[in-house]
Design a protein around this motif. Structure first.
Motif, PDB file in Angstrom:
ATOM      1  N   LYS A  71       0.841  -1.196   0.000  1.00 47.29           N
ATOM      2  CA  LYS A  71       0.000   0.000   0.000  1.00 47.29           C
ATOM      3  C   LYS A  71       0.872   1.240   0.000  1.00 47.29           C
ATOM      4  O   LYS A  71       1.797   1.370   0.799  1.00 47.29           O
ATOM      5  N   TRP A  72       0.568   2.141  -0.915  1.00 49.54           N
ATOM      6  CA  TRP A  72       1.344   3.371  -1.040  1.00 49.54           C
ATOM      7  C   TRP A  72       0.465   4.590  -0.790  1.00 49.54           C
ATOM      8  O   TRP A  72      -0.668   4.657  -1.274  1.00 49.54           O
ATOM      9  N   LEU A  73       1.009   5.513  -0.027  1.00 53.01           N
ATOM     10  CA  LEU A  73       0.371   6.816   0.105  1.00 53.01           C
ATOM     11  C   LEU A  73       1.303   7.838  -0.533  1.00 53.01           C
ATOM     12  O   LEU A  73       2.454   7.994  -0.106  1.00 53.01           O
ATOM     13  N   PHE A  74       0.817   8.491  -1.570  1.00 51.47           N
ATOM     14  CA  PHE A  74       1.587   9.514  -2.267  1.00 51.47           C
ATOM     15  C   PHE A  74       1.078  10.892  -1.832  1.00 51.47           C
ATOM     16  O   PHE A  74      -0.098  11.051  -1.496  1.00 51.47           O
ATOM     17  N   ARG A  75       1.972  11.877  -1.871  1.00 49.04           N
ATOM     18  CA  ARG A  75       1.580  13.251  -1.503  1.00 49.04           C
ATOM     19  C   ARG A  75       2.002  14.187  -2.632  1.00 49.04           C
ATOM     20  O   ARG A  75       3.160  14.187  -3.046  1.00 49.04           O
ATOM     21  N   THR A  76       1.057  14.948  -3.136  1.00 50.27           N
ATOM     22  CA  THR A  76       1.381  15.877  -4.227  1.00 50.27           C
ATOM     23  C   THR A  76       1.983  17.164  -3.668  1.00 50.27           C
ATOM     24  O   THR A  76       1.913  17.415  -2.451  1.00 50.27           O
ATOM     25  N   GLY A  77       2.525  17.986  -4.556  1.00 48.66           N
ATOM     26  CA  GLY A  77       3.156  19.233  -4.136  1.00 48.66           C
ATOM     27  C   GLY A  77       2.204  20.152  -3.391  1.00 48.66           C
ATOM     28  O   GLY A  77       2.621  20.913  -2.523  1.00 48.66           O
ATOM     29  N   ASP A  78       0.911  20.098  -3.723  1.00 52.69           N
ATOM     30  CA  ASP A  78      -0.048  20.964  -3.033  1.00 52.69           C
ATOM     31  C   ASP A  78      -0.675  20.281  -1.811  1.00 52.69           C
ATOM     32  O   ASP A  78      -1.664  20.752  -1.259  1.00 52.69           O
ATOM     33  N   GLY A  79      -0.105  19.135  -1.417  1.00 55.79           N
ATOM     34  CA  GLY A  79      -0.533  18.504  -0.164  1.00 55.79           C
ATOM     35  C   GLY A  79      -1.641  17.475  -0.298  1.00 55.79           C
ATOM     36  O   GLY A  79      -2.103  16.919   0.704  1.00 55.79           O
ATOM     37  N   ALA A  80      -2.107  17.206  -1.522  1.00 59.60           N
ATOM     38  CA  ALA A  80      -3.193  16.236  -1.684  1.00 59.60           C
ATOM     39  C   ALA A  80      -2.665  14.809  -1.467  1.00 59.60           C
ATOM     40  O   ALA A  80      -1.561  14.471  -1.888  1.00 59.60           O
ATOM     41  N   ALA A  81      -3.486  13.995  -0.815  1.00 59.59           N
ATOM     42  CA  ALA A  81      -3.112  12.600  -0.557  1.00 59.59           C
ATOM     43  C   ALA A  81      -3.703  11.701  -1.627  1.00 59.59           C
ATOM     44  O   ALA A  81      -4.865  11.850  -2.011  1.00 59.59           O
ATOM     45  N   ILE A  82      -2.877  10.782  -2.121  1.00 60.76           N
ATOM     46  CA  ILE A  82      -3.321   9.819  -3.127  1.00 60.76           C
ATOM     47  C   ILE A  82      -2.908   8.443  -2.630  1.00 60.76           C
ATOM     48  O   ILE A  82      -1.749   8.241  -2.281  1.00 60.76           O
ATOM     49  N   GLU A  83      -3.839   7.496  -2.586  1.00 55.47           N
ATOM     50  CA  GLU A  83      -3.409   6.166  -2.163  1.00 55.47           C
ATOM     51  C   GLU A  83      -3.689   5.129  -3.228  1.00 55.47           C
ATOM     52  O   GLU A  83      -4.626   5.247  -4.015  1.00 55.47           O
ATOM     53  N   ALA A  84      -2.822   4.131  -3.257  1.00 60.05           N
ATOM     54  CA  ALA A  84      -2.952   3.036  -4.214  1.00 60.05           C
ATOM     55  C   ALA A  84      -2.537   1.748  -3.512  1.00 60.05           C
ATOM     56  O   ALA A  84      -1.660   1.772  -2.649  1.00 60.05           O
ATOM     57  N   VAL A  85      -3.177   0.656  -3.862  1.00 64.95           N
ATOM     58  CA  VAL A  85      -2.862  -0.634  -3.237  1.00 64.95           C
ATOM     59  C   VAL A  85      -2.602  -1.657  -4.332  1.00 64.95           C
ATOM     60  O   VAL A  85      -3.413  -1.815  -5.254  1.00 64.95           O
ATOM     61  N   LEU A  86      -1.477  -2.340  -4.208  1.00 65.03           N
ATOM     62  CA  LEU A  86      -1.104  -3.393  -5.162  1.00 65.03           C
ATOM     63  C   LEU A  86      -1.328  -4.742  -4.482  1.00 65.03           C
ATOM     64  O   LEU A  86      -0.823  -4.964  -3.375  1.00 65.03           O
TER      65      LEU A  86
END
Ligand code: SF4
Length: 352
Positions: A71-86
């Motif tokens: 499971k990955w939690l990514f963070r964009t430059g403007d602070g938005a959280a994006i999650e993805a699960v493999l």
């Protein structure tokens, strides 16, 4: 941030380079994704040093199920959280991606819904999740699973069909540029009827998963507020239309909540809908969320619900709650995440 650049305008990031550089870049981004620009071996070193690949940083990287869930939690430059699960299985490797940061649909049992809407994700931010998983599998593989990405499901954060333009563009990039089969991609919706109808008009035969969670309007409206706008009958009609146009079997998603939608009566009503649509039903027991008192039913109640569906002749599967120990239910990772973002590089991934 190469994935947020229009694939047809990649020359704009290297204006001083010969025209074939844009083609090479496009190959690396979409045909052979890599984790770092330094792996783009046919580009000059100065260009590799200068280019920024990902539109986000990797904030959290968790693994479970013996390394078969990531499971990955990514963070964009403007602070938005994006999650993805493999998730790896013996016959497939499936990536669950997000289409929005947060979600405005406010389904009562969903952690993402409880935390509200941040913003739509851009097509590049959606596609980059897929590219990251492809590059990761290429480098590290997954135990007892294919070492390549076989399936993508839009079942992470967000209602994909409420972010139609960007989701459509990401489908174009996955299918036409990355070469994924449309049949390997599933778009899920909680019943955003206009989007369901637009998707039926697209050239691709992607799978459609419809999250019903309740088989009558009164109960459904109490769980899925969007049902007040698009009734169960409208959602069923749009599902029927999609099936008719695409010839792809619809799947119905059902999150079982103790004492709420786990009754034999609901199972019978669900069976009627499933027969009507010739749909497959996927049932999953609720992963409890911090802001709701809802719980999953006992194993016995789950079994009774499944038995009733099967007695009614429904093609139904009880899904396992993959990676429960890493909060793999929709939208839950961000609830617990804290700390400093980690740059995406091999050291981070190899540290696991
Ligand atoms: S279940 Fe899906 S549509 Fe509903 S709030 Fe959660 S992310 Fe949004």
């Amino acid at each position: 941030m190469l994935y947020t650049v229009d694939p047809d305008h990649l020359a704009s990031v290297c204006p001083d380079e010969p025209p074939y550089r844009a083609r090479q870049l496009r190959e690396w981004l979409y045909r052979h994704p890599v984790l770092e620009t330094q792996q783009m071996t046919n580009l000059p070193g100065s260009l590799r040093d200068r280019l920024e690949l990902w539109p986000f940083e990797l904030e959290a990287d968790q693994s479970a199920d013996g390394g078969r869930t990531r499971k990955w939690l990514f963070r964009t430059g403007d602070g938005a959280a994006i999650e993805a699960v493999l998730m790896g299985y013996p016959d497939r490797t499936t990536l669950c991606i997000s289409s929005q940061a947060g979600c405005a649909m406010a389904c009562t049992f969903c952690a993402t819904g409880q935390f509200g809407f941040e913003r739509h994700l851009e097509a590049g931010e959606i596609t980059a999740q897929v590219a990251f998983a492809k590059a990761f599998l290429d480098e590290y593989g997954m135990p007892n699973s294919p070492h390549r990405l076989t399936n993508v499901v839009f079942m992470g954060m967000g209602e994909p069909l409420a972010n139609y333009t960007h989701v459509r563009e990401s489908l174009h990039r996955m299918i036409d540029l990355m070469g994924m089969s449309a049949r390997a991609i599933t778009v899920s919706t909680v019943g955003f009827v206009p989007g369901m109808r637009r998707l039926a008009d697209e050239p691709w035969k992607v799978n459609l998963a419809v999250s019903l969670h309740a088989a009558d309007d009164e109960l459904r409206s109490s769980l899925v507020p969007l049902n007040e706008r698009y009734s169960l009958a409208e959602v069923i009609e749009a599902s029927r239309h999609y099936f008719k146009v695409k010839g792809r079997r619809i799947s119905i998603e059902w999150t079982l909540i103790d004492g709420t939608n786990d009754s034999v009566d609901q199972a019978r009503k669900l069976a009627e809908i499933a027969h009507d649509l010739r749909a497959h039903v996927n049932v999953i027991a609720l992963n409890p969320t911090p802001l709701s008192a809802d719980l999953p039913p006992s194993a016995d109640r789950v079994a009774v619900f499944m038995d009733e569906l099967r007695y009614e002749g429904v093609n139904a599967t009880l899904r396992d709650t993959r990676g429960q120990d890493i909060d793999a239910a929709c939208g839950q990772l961000r609830v617990h995440s804290e700390g400093t973002p980690i740059r995406i590089d091999r050291a981070v991934l190899e540290a696991r």
